[in-house]
Design an enzyme around this catalytic site. Sequence first.
Site, PDB file in Angstrom:
ATOM      1  N   CYS A 175     -18.948   0.534   7.522  1.00 30.70           N
ATOM      2  CA  CYS A 175     -18.483   1.840   8.019  1.00 30.70           C
ATOM      3  C   CYS A 175     -19.686   2.641   8.506  1.00 30.70           C
ATOM      4  CB  CYS A 175     -17.730   2.585   6.935  1.00 30.70           C
ATOM      5  SG  CYS A 175     -18.614   2.645   5.385  1.00 30.70           S
ATOM      6  N   THR A 176     -20.876   2.330   7.996  1.00 29.99           N
ATOM      7  CA  THR A 176     -22.089   3.064   8.383  1.00 29.99           C
ATOM      8  C   THR A 176     -22.904   2.356   9.482  1.00 29.99           C
ATOM      9  OG1 THR A 176     -23.140   1.966   6.532  1.00 29.99           O
ATOM     10  CG2 THR A 176     -22.432   4.240   6.163  1.00 29.99           C
ATOM     11  N   GLU A 186     -12.013   7.733   2.650  1.00 36.91           N
ATOM     12  CA  GLU A 186     -13.277   7.174   3.156  1.00 36.91           C
ATOM     13  C   GLU A 186     -12.918   6.368   4.395  1.00 36.91           C
ATOM     14  OE1 GLU A 186     -16.311   7.669   1.911  1.00 36.91           O
ATOM     15  OE2 GLU A 186     -15.872   8.519  -0.053  1.00 36.91           O
ATOM     16  N   GLY A 237       0.839  -1.205   0.000  1.00 39.04           N
ATOM     17  CA  GLY A 237       0.000   0.000   0.000  1.00 39.04           C
ATOM     18  C   GLY A 237       0.870   1.250   0.000  1.00 39.04           C
ATOM     19  N   GLY A 296     -10.500   2.872   4.492  1.00 37.97           N
ATOM     20  CA  GLY A 296      -9.992   2.049   5.587  1.00 37.97           C
ATOM     21  C   GLY A 296     -10.119   2.791   6.898  1.00 37.97           C
TER      22      GLY A 296
END
Length: 510
Positions: free
Chosen positions: A299-300, A265, A227, A243
């Site tokens: 994530c939500t 995000e 990454g 992430g």
Amino acid sequence: HLVTDPKYGFLRQLGLTIENPGLYDGRWGGSGKVIESISPATGKVIAKVRTSTLQEASNAITEARKAWPQWALLPAPTRGEIIRQIGEELRNNLKPLGRLVSLEMGKILPEGIGEVQEFIDICDYAVGLSRMLPGSMFPSERKNHALLEKWNPLGVIGVISAFNFPIAVYGWNSAIAMVCGNGIIWKGALTTPLVSIATTKIITGVLERNGVPGSIACLVTGGADVGETIVNDSRIPLVSFTGSTNVGRNVAIKVQERFGKCLLELGGNNALIVAQDADLEMAVRAAVFSCVGTTGQRCTTTRRLLLHSKIKDEFLGKLKIAYKCILERLGDPLDDNVLYGPLHNQHALDEYKQAIDSALQNGGKIEFGGKQINRVGFYVEPTIISGLSSKAEIVQKETFAPIVYVFEVNSLEDAIAFNNSVQQGLSSSMFTKNLGNVFQWIGPHGSDCGIINVNIGTSGAEIGGAFGGEKSTGGGRESGSDAWKHYMRRATITINYGNELPLAQGIKFE
Ligand code: NAD
């Protein structure tokens, strides 16, 4: 290896074997260490993957850069036609790919299939966009001058994605970025490499059939160091990172140091408010999906329930009954009728246990769940905890597990202040029938999140809107609306088609 088990025939349908190359730079390869992909439901090895070395990751960027000019010069509607074919090929593979998502990530099959559907939907969106990418012409203050705005692609962009949406997040980024004329280098999560490989096979197959180099959509497999190779490479003008907030913060700093752009995000800490006048049946149903859907790994996902004191006990009672029903529908995510699967891996299980310990040490009371479930795989009870201070460290951070903290609120103002009192700013939702409440909630002194819902839960966004959050969620927006702008650079163009050379603001220089 599950890949040799006839029950998992869809794996071979997707072209996966016992050991798979995890690098695609126009050709499949990879000579890094071999890793195993593990099924969260059984702990069994699905198949092996050979990761990319750092040099191979850098070479893949070179290959994508070589292929990019050809792609950028295609008319946008021609790129759109190729994206349409990618959408078709995803449709043809909807079930096997959805099954693979479910098997490797651990989410239930309808959600695995839903993720692939999301990619198909965004392909449709991108096809439309390919014939609508706007440019503007403004009135110039100077005679015989044209003032234009044109959008051009950025180049080869990096996409680094998380385990919990192993295909949809790549779909959002790749369909829009590609239709805008960019190449891509993708690094998915180290624990979902098979989804990355199967998806890349489908996309590059379509590209090659159209005479376009597959290296427009390169794939590298690996962990943080691979990454970082993307993050630190100044040939990558945009890094789209999905992430955790901690990793994202460092990514943002490193990309900013070289004046690259970032689309972030990151983590959420999402609250669902239930006002005194809410439809409780609806609110409970929404809360169940938002709190325990995807085993709390969206994530939500709702992490905080803010309940008006007048309805708190009734709501909590109904929620506990619903949680009992969910436990009866726990099982292998690939099986019919299962609503609740395992956590993704041992790390997620450890984080769940630590969060429960921390909540208990800080005066929390377990209203429901709280324990690991005694079966193979990484199964835990969906958990409700009350009695904590809103300032408790564990409430302030995102634990990626099905744990929700319950709080009592007494007014709309309190609820909004509570919603906004965390560092993260991704999703938020309020159940109310009062129009005044709604407009306060969505107004300048309402929720400070990127996603503000009314009478639906915090999770389960559609592709048509821009998706993302404020504050430590990173500020990025992906998917619909004008999120395409992130993937292009804007040029302001002034053309003088006359014979004189007037300066702006009437300045004389003669
Ligand atoms: P993570 O931060 O551990 O990893 C994300 C990706 O970054 C992986 O591909 C990982 O290999 C890579 N990575 C790790 N260290 C890196 C480094 N130093 N440099 C570059 N890349 C690096 O996140 P995760 O555990 O895979 O996913 C869960 C997190 O993702 C949660 O916080 C969740 O809220 C967040 N998430 C956010 C959204 C959103 O749209 N806001 C969507 C999905 C997930």
